[in-house]
Design a protein around this motif. Structure first.
Motif, PDB file in Angstrom:
ATOM      1  N   THR A   1     -20.468 115.956 -35.667  1.00  0.00           N
ATOM      2  CA  THR A   1     -21.776 116.557 -35.396  1.00  0.00           C
ATOM      3  C   THR A   1     -22.785 115.436 -35.257  1.00  0.00           C
ATOM      4  OG1 THR A   1     -21.244 118.564 -36.649  1.00  0.00           O
ATOM      5  CG2 THR A   1     -23.572 118.103 -36.244  1.00  0.00           C
ATOM      6  N   PHE A   2     -23.606 115.511 -34.210  1.00  0.00           N
ATOM      7  CA  PHE A   2     -24.591 114.468 -33.939  1.00  0.00           C
ATOM      8  C   PHE A   2     -25.976 115.099 -33.947  1.00  0.00           C
ATOM      9  CE2 PHE A   2     -26.875 111.793 -30.680  1.00  0.00           C
ATOM     10  CZ  PHE A   2     -27.011 110.673 -31.492  1.00  0.00           C
ATOM     11  N   ASN A   3     -26.803 114.705 -34.919  1.00  0.00           N
ATOM     12  CA  ASN A   3     -28.191 115.145 -34.997  1.00  0.00           C
ATOM     13  C   ASN A   3     -29.089 114.064 -34.419  1.00  0.00           C
ATOM     14  OD1 ASN A   3     -26.840 116.628 -37.519  1.00  0.00           O
ATOM     15  ND2 ASN A   3     -28.615 117.807 -36.853  1.00  0.00           N
ATOM     16  N   PHE A   4     -29.949 114.472 -33.492  1.00  0.00           N
ATOM     17  CA  PHE A   4     -30.799 113.490 -32.815  1.00  0.00           C
ATOM     18  C   PHE A   4     -32.241 114.002 -32.764  1.00  0.00           C
ATOM     19  CE2 PHE A   4     -32.622 111.915 -28.725  1.00  0.00           C
ATOM     20  CZ  PHE A   4     -32.731 110.575 -29.078  1.00  0.00           C
ATOM     21  N   GLN A   5     -33.165 113.141 -33.157  1.00  0.00           N
ATOM     22  CA  GLN A   5     -34.592 113.445 -33.085  1.00  0.00           C
ATOM     23  C   GLN A   5     -35.287 112.394 -32.220  1.00  0.00           C
ATOM     24  OE1 GLN A   5     -36.584 114.000 -36.837  1.00  0.00           O
ATOM     25  NE2 GLN A   5     -34.847 115.089 -37.748  1.00  0.00           N
ATOM     26  N   GLN A   6     -36.161 112.875 -31.354  1.00  0.00           N
ATOM     27  CA  GLN A   6     -37.013 111.977 -30.564  1.00  0.00           C
ATOM     28  C   GLN A   6     -38.456 112.444 -30.725  1.00  0.00           C
ATOM     29  OE1 GLN A   6     -36.230 110.178 -26.427  1.00  0.00           O
ATOM     30  NE2 GLN A   6     -37.569 111.905 -25.964  1.00  0.00           N
TER      31      GLN A   6
ATOM     32  N   LYS B   1     -34.107 108.894 -33.989  1.00  0.00           N
ATOM     33  CA  LYS B   1     -33.317 109.029 -35.210  1.00  0.00           C
ATOM     34  C   LYS B   1     -31.999 109.720 -34.870  1.00  0.00           C
ATOM     35  CE  LYS B   1     -35.198 110.324 -39.023  1.00  0.00           C
ATOM     36  NZ  LYS B   1     -35.913 111.125 -40.053  1.00  0.00           N
ATOM     37  N   GLY B   2     -30.907 109.166 -35.354  1.00  0.00           N
ATOM     38  CA  GLY B   2     -29.600 109.762 -35.123  1.00  0.00           C
ATOM     39  C   GLY B   2     -28.751 109.742 -36.370  1.00  0.00           C
ATOM     40  N   LYS B   3     -28.051 110.823 -36.611  1.00  0.00           N
ATOM     41  CA  LYS B   3     -27.148 110.914 -37.755  1.00  0.00           C
ATOM     42  C   LYS B   3     -25.847 111.544 -37.288  1.00  0.00           C
ATOM     43  CE  LYS B   3     -26.606 112.784 -42.441  1.00  0.00           C
ATOM     44  NZ  LYS B   3     -26.159 111.460 -42.987  1.00  0.00           N
TER      45      LYS B   3
ATOM     46  N   LYS C   1     -35.034 104.238 -35.566  1.00  0.00           N
ATOM     47  CA  LYS C   1     -35.762 103.153 -34.915  1.00  0.00           C
ATOM     48  C   LYS C   1     -37.137 103.642 -34.472  1.00  0.00           C
ATOM     49  CE  LYS C   1     -31.398 101.445 -32.948  1.00  0.00           C
ATOM     50  NZ  LYS C   1     -30.687 101.073 -31.697  1.00  0.00           N
ATOM     51  N   THR C   2     -38.121 102.777 -34.609  1.00  0.00           N
ATOM     52  CA  THR C   2     -39.477 103.078 -34.154  1.00  0.00           C
ATOM     53  C   THR C   2     -39.953 101.963 -33.233  1.00  0.00           C
ATOM     54  OG1 THR C   2     -40.001 104.301 -36.170  1.00  0.00           O
ATOM     55  CG2 THR C   2     -41.850 103.536 -34.850  1.00  0.00           C
ATOM     56  N   PHE C   3     -40.499 102.349 -32.099  1.00  0.00           N
ATOM     57  CA  PHE C   3     -40.987 101.396 -31.102  1.00  0.00           C
ATOM     58  C   PHE C   3     -42.441 101.738 -30.766  1.00  0.00           C
ATOM     59  CE2 PHE C   3     -36.477 102.049 -30.568  1.00  0.00           C
ATOM     60  CZ  PHE C   3     -35.960 100.760 -30.478  1.00  0.00           C
ATOM     61  N   ASN C   4     -43.327 100.768 -30.904  1.00  0.00           N
ATOM     62  CA  ASN C   4     -44.724 100.926 -30.513  1.00  0.00           C
ATOM     63  C   ASN C   4     -44.976 100.114 -29.248  1.00  0.00           C
ATOM     64  OD1 ASN C   4     -45.361 102.510 -32.782  1.00  0.00           O
ATOM     65  ND2 ASN C   4     -45.622 100.682 -34.033  1.00  0.00           N
ATOM     66  N   GLY C   5     -45.763 100.659 -28.355  1.00  0.00           N
ATOM     67  CA  GLY C   5     -46.009  99.933 -27.109  1.00  0.00           C
ATOM     68  C   GLY C   5     -47.333 100.292 -26.480  1.00  0.00           C
ATOM     69  N   LEU C   6     -47.964  99.291 -25.842  1.00  0.00           N
ATOM     70  CA  LEU C   6     -49.146  99.490 -25.017  1.00  0.00           C
ATOM     71  C   LEU C   6     -48.703  99.450 -23.557  1.00  0.00           C
ATOM     72  CD1 LEU C   6     -51.808  97.247 -26.805  1.00  0.00           C
ATOM     73  CD2 LEU C   6     -51.763  99.750 -26.717  1.00  0.00           C
TER      74      LEU C   6
END
Length: 813
Positions: A475-480, A511-513, A530-535
């Motif tokens: 089972t793959f849980n994914f959040q975006q 996020k993935g589990k 993982k968190t990515f910030n960008g301009l």
């Protein structure tokens, strides 16, 4: 006393000369539609100089001022006959009332291609194509409609690219949508093309748009009529291979509300085929394996898009809408595999797959719009809320047996996949015009949560029961979660130069589990957070070389986020020996893009061209590798296809578009795109850098034959391509369509043939250190479709009323 009267008369004369008076009115077309951006001029009849000029607002209204005098007033709009009023005495405020412009039947709109072909409207940051006028997509799907849009290519397996770049963001009505599958492009092969009003190709997106998609944005606008009264249309199709469908759209518009409802049902069969010839020089078991696949895909789909727009007053409205898609698909695949030892046929197996898919997608949306200034309707605030849900289940039963030299059991599998996805979208945009300038700011929150179940039951031997395959079941849980704010400002410098400068900030959380069914089989942890910030800065410039000629320059920074199936670490089961497996270590890619464009219009020709450059870091590349594992049943090496981050990719190219319309009965549209990319990087000590160049062209011609029969031809050609491992041969295809209006032009009969010569197939040759593969794939064979359309209280041709110029609601000029 005489002198007093004389002095008073002179003073009144000076006061009268110095006083300005208003000229007001409203402009509509011969169908009763308001004409936005129609040009109104007050002209000195002696010098023929324009004393004052302007354009109509979104309601077709105009307001002009001029000193007392006698003038000529001229009202004009592209593809309509001018209205000229001579000897207009302006010594008081004048109201011209409602002015109706008649369609100019003898002159082609030099922005749009009318009649039944794709219409084109050129804006600063995008091109708008009205694919609803394309005969060759009648009765087809969204994918088939997109395949006819210049700059866009749809691969034989449905993959959508923009200027040869597959990293493209696809929006529905300007927003991400589960209807579009959040990147799952297979859904576009099910949705009917009849639901589309237009397609916007945005190659230099402003800060208002998502930063997603390094190749650009394709925005699909669904139909939503706004004609007063009750109107609608019915469309029925029948074709071979089976292509049965019915589509209706009904609209009711009053002064207080607008109700729209679109329903569609399709029952389609899509036969296809594939061929693989794999050679393994160092394999101890088989040195050559040939696969012949036959696909028999069928699907029944029901689509509904309904809603109501309520007008609180002239300046505010609330729209509620509901979109639903129900899919019931059955795909059968027969894969005959021939194995060789020392180039001598050793055995033949037959693998049969029966895949049943139940797909439900729902979307609820609310939109509130408030306009603050009745004299400037671009001063507004819009707020959106959207909830989407996807519920999909797939049951794939797999049977594989040896059929030569003797009949024997090989494998039995039952693969059950589920995907549940919930997503929420919150968005607000504020637009403030300031004379020639315009300021915008906005917020967007896009949050999705999905759960993908993957259960594989395998039968080890003919006399044994099914058991869970613990090495692949999971089972793959994914959040975006994406949160963004933006601001942009545009202005004009002088009469010729305009600019739009923007900055967008986005925070991306991935996020993935992964939870294996049998956890003791795995020592590796695949979870990630993982968190990515960008301009993301954007800049769009336009310089008017003349009234019908301009130069544009665009710059934007983009992000390409990996989709869930690119991150899911467990392999697909469509083949025992050729599998796709996601990579949880995959990171987003970032790109900087530049675009220099040119537009020139003549009486019969419209020319558009651009050159572009893009540099992407951590770009995605799918590579094939020998896993070092083999199948339990017969010891065949397992080949894995996996996405990786390469270090850099540089892409540059040029495109050219020509609309040439020498006569009312003959109209053409030609586009050509050339691109080249260079990539470098390594994976597992193997260099995957490559240099590749390719090109594609598209030609469309519309001819009006005797008895008003329309004949449309679409031709497509894509040149060869090459990456680090694979060479792809060129592809050419031809589509034909004919149509005839009947029943006093209230109905239309048409026939179209997609891929007339049955040549739209992908042929590839792959070389790796461990194997060589020669393959061929055809997603869909030639298809012929008959269509009947009946309209009530609805005109056949509705032209795009907006000429551009000034700022528009999409943040462009």
């Amino acid at each position: 006393m005489k002198y007093q009267y004389l002095i008073v008369s002179i003073l009144l004369g000076f006061l009268t000369q110095a006083q300005n008076f208003e000229i007001t009115g409203k402009v509509i077309d011969d169908q009763g539609f308001e004409l936005e951006m129609a040009s109104v001029s007050i002209i000195d009849p002696k010098s023929e100089e324009v004393i004052e000029g302007g354009v109509t607002d979104m309601e077709g209204k105009f307001y002009l001022e001029a000193p007392t005098g006698t003038y000529t007033v001229k009202v004009e709009f592209i593809s309509f006959e001018d209205r000229i009023y001579k000897k207009v005495e302006l010594n008081k405020n004048l109201d011209f009332g409602t002015l109706e412009l008649q369609t100019q039947v003898d002159v082609l709109d030099d922005v749009n291609v009318v009649y039944e072909t794709t219409q084109v409207d050129v804006r600063l940051d995008k091109k708008i194509y009205n694919v609803g006028k394309d005969l060759t997509t009648a009765g087809g799907t969204v994918s088939e409609a997109l395949a006819n849009v210049p700059s866009v290519t749809v691969d034989v397996d449905g993959a959508i690219s923009l200027r040869g770049n597959s990293n493209v963001r696809i929006l529905i009505n300007g927003k991400p949508s589960s209807v579009a599958g959040f990147g799952d492009q297979d859904v576009f092969q099910q949705l009917p093309a009849d639901a589309i009003e237009s397609v916007e190709v945005i190659t230099s997106p402003s800060a208002r748009y998502d930063a997603e998609g390094s190749g650009g944005i394709i925005n699909i606008i669904l139909k939503r009529e706004k004609t007063l009264g009750v109107n609608g249309a019915f469309r029925g199709t029948i074709g071979d291979p089976r292509n049965t469908g019915a589509y209706t759209n009904i609209n009711l518009r009053t002064d207080k509300f607008n109700i729209f409802n679109n329903l569609g049902y399709t029952d389609r069969k899509v036969p296809g085929n594939a061929f693989f010839d794999n050679q393994y020089p160092d394999n101890p078991n088989f040195d050559r394996i040939i696969e012949n696949r036959k696909y028999d895909r069928s699907g029944k789909n029901f689509n509904m898009n309904t809603g109501i727009e309520y007008f609180f007053d002239e300046s505010s409205s609330l729209t509620g809408s509901f979109f639903m898609r129900l899919g019931d698909d059955l795909d059968r695949t027969r894969n005959r595999t021939i194995r060789f030892i020392d180039n001598i046929q050793n055995s033949t197996t037959l693998r049969t797959e029966e895949e049943e898919e139940d797909d439900k997608r729902f979307q609820y949306a609310l939109n509130y719009e408030k306009r603050f200034d009745p004299d400037n309707r671009n001063h507004k605030l819009t707020a959106d809320f959207q909830y989407s849900k996807k519920d999909e289940s797939v049951d794939n039963r797999i049977f594989e047996d040896v059929v030569l030299p003797t009949t024997d059991f090989v494998a039995r599998q039952d693969v059950f996949e589920t995907e549940d996805e919930d997503s929420f979208l919150f968005q607000a945009d504020y637009v403030l015009p300031m004379g020639d300038a315009q300021f915008e700011a906005g917020f967007r929150g896009d949050y999705s949560d999905s759960k993908e179940g993957f259960l594989v039951n395998r039968k080890p031997a003919a006399n044994e029961d099914f058991e869970v395959d613990g090495f692949v079941s999971s089972t793959f849980n994914f959040q975006q979660n994406i949160t963004a704010v933006y601001s942009q400002y545009g202005n004009k410098l002088g009469d010729r130069f305009s600019y739009l400068l923007g900055l967008r900030f986005e925070q991306t959380q991935l996020k993935g589990k992964t939870t294996p069914v049998v956890e003791e089989n795995f020592q590796q942890n695949f979870d990630f957070d993982k968190t990515f910030n960008g301009l993301f800065p954007t800049l769009n410039l336009v310089y008017e070389l003349g009234e019908e000629e301009n130069l544009t320059l665009g710059y934007n920074r983009r992000i390409n986020r990996p989709r869930s199936w690119y991150l899911n670490p467990f392999p697909s089961q469509s083949s025992r020996t050729n599998i796709f497996q996601g990579n949880p270590d995959l990171d987003p890619a970032f790109a900087n893009a530049f675009d220099l464009g040119y537009l020139k219009r003549w009486e019969q020709i419209t020319l558009t061209g651009s050159v572009y450059y893009q540099r992407e870091t951590e770009s995605f590349e799918r590579v094939q590798r020998d896993t070092g594992r083999d199948t339990e049943e017969d010891g065949i090496d397992i080949i894995e296809n996996i996405p990786i981050n390469l270090s850099t990719e540089e892409r540059y190219g040029a495109e050219l578009g020509i609309l040439y319309n020498p006569a009312k009965w003959f109209r053409t549209n030609l586009s050509f795109n050339y691109f080249r990319f260079e990539s470098d990087g390594s994976f597992e000590d193997i260099e995957y850098g490559a240099t590749n160049e390719s090109y594609f062209g598209r030609f469309s011609a519309n001819v009006i034959l005797p008895w008003d029969i329309q004949w449309q031809t679409n031709a497509f050609y894509r040149g060869p391509r090459e990456n680090a491992q694979t060479k792809t041969d060129p592809i050419a295809s031809l589509d034909l369509a004919f149509s005839k209006d009947i029943l006093n032009d209230n109905a239309t009969l048409s026939v179209n043939v997609r891929d007339l010569f049955n040549t739209r197939r992908r042929e590839q040759f792959t070389v790796t250190p461990n194997f060589i593969s020669d393959s061929e794939f055809q997603w869909r064979e030639r298809q012929i479709t008959f269509t009947f359309v009946y309209r009530f209280n609805q005109q056949k041709d509705k032209k795009d009323r907006n000429r551009g110029g000034g700022f528009n609601d999409d943040g462009g000029f």
